[in-house]
Write a protein that holds these residues in place. Structure first.
Motif, short mmCIF file in Angstrom:
data_model
loop_
_atom_site.label_atom_id
_atom_site.label_comp_id
_atom_site.label_asym_id
_atom_site.label_seq_id
_atom_site.Cartn_x
_atom_site.Cartn_y
_atom_site.Cartn_z
N MET A 181 1.25 -0.96 0.06
CA MET A 181 0.26 0.03 0.65
C MET A 181 1.23 1.58 0.42
O MET A 181 1.95 1.31 0.78
N GLN A 182 0.40 2.10 -0.28
CA GLN A 182 0.37 3.72 -0.40
C GLN A 182 1.11 4.63 0.90
O GLN A 182 0.08 3.69 1.02
N THR A 183 1.56 5.10 1.04
CA THR A 183 1.29 5.69 2.26
C THR A 183 0.28 6.74 2.62
O THR A 183 -0.44 6.44 3.41
N GLU A 184 -0.16 7.20 1.46
CA GLU A 184 -1.50 8.40 1.39
C GLU A 184 -2.42 7.13 1.75
O GLU A 184 -3.61 6.99 2.67
N GLN A 185 -2.97 5.79 1.35
CA GLN A 185 -3.54 5.33 1.39
C GLN A 185 -4.20 3.84 3.03
O GLN A 185 -4.79 3.96 3.47
N ILE A 186 -2.54 4.46 3.46
CA ILE A 186 -2.22 4.05 4.82
C ILE A 186 -2.90 4.40 6.13
O ILE A 186 -3.27 3.84 6.88
N ASN A 187 -3.07 5.58 5.91
CA ASN A 187 -4.09 7.11 6.55
C ASN A 187 -5.15 6.59 6.87
O ASN A 187 -5.66 7.82 7.70
N PHE A 188 -6.08 6.26 5.95
CA PHE A 188 -7.36 5.63 6.18
C PHE A 188 -7.31 4.61 7.01
O PHE A 188 -8.82 4.43 6.43
N ILE A 189 -7.15 3.62 6.83
CA ILE A 189 -7.17 2.40 7.65
C ILE A 189 -7.63 2.54 9.25
O ILE A 189 -8.73 2.42 9.20
N PRO A 190 -7.30 3.79 10.18
CA PRO A 190 -8.18 3.85 10.93
C PRO A 190 -9.68 4.61 11.26
O PRO A 190 -10.06 4.05 11.67
N ILE A 191 -9.72 5.38 9.98
CA ILE A 191 -11.03 6.48 9.82
C ILE A 191 -11.48 4.71 8.88
O ILE A 191 -13.06 4.88 9.36
N LEU A 192 -11.60 3.94 8.62
CA LEU A 192 -12.16 2.22 7.65
C LEU A 192 -12.13 1.92 8.75
O LEU A 192 -13.58 1.60 9.31
#
Length: 121
Positions: free
Chosen positions: A1-12
């Motif tokens: 995963m790219q760095t930007e996509q990893i940041n959305f895991i807590p929101i998901l």
């Protein structure tokens, strides 16, 4: 995963937890909750007063006009908050734009006063 996509895991994860919690509560209350129906429980309830007559009473258009104007001016005032927070960064250009915005707001307000939209009969 790219760095930007990893940041959305807590929101998901939070979204899935919230949806799962709501769905679980609805499912549990439907299966485990009491199922006692009676004529008194199934009646419409409005402030403890028995409903009499037709509910289709016409309202004055002024009522809706005042409500719409309240929402309109309330939303316009909300635009003042970000401007007040960023006042120094916006500089003179931001000040001029806010003066224009306020003048347009005042023109609309005086137009409403002239049309007597806020006078209640």
């Amino acid at each position: 995963m790219q760095t930007e996509q990893i940041n959305f895991i807590p929101i998901l994860m939070q979204l899935l937890l919230a949806v799962g919690f709501v769905a679980g509560i609805i499912f549990i209350s439907g299966k485990l909750g009491p199922k006692r129906n009676s004529e008194n429980k199934d009646k419409n309830f409005e402030c403890g007063i028995e409903s009499v007559g037709n509910a289709r009473i016409p309202f004055s258009v002024k009522y809706f006009l005042v409500a719409i104007l309240f929402v309109l001016f309330d939303v316009e005032v909300i635009f003042l908050y970000p401007w007040a927070i960023n006042f120094r960064e916006l500089g003179i250009e931001g000040m001029i734009k806010m003066i224009i915005f306020m003048l347009l707001l005042l023109v609309g307000f005086f137009y409403i006063i002239k049309k007597k939209a806020l006078e209640w009969e």
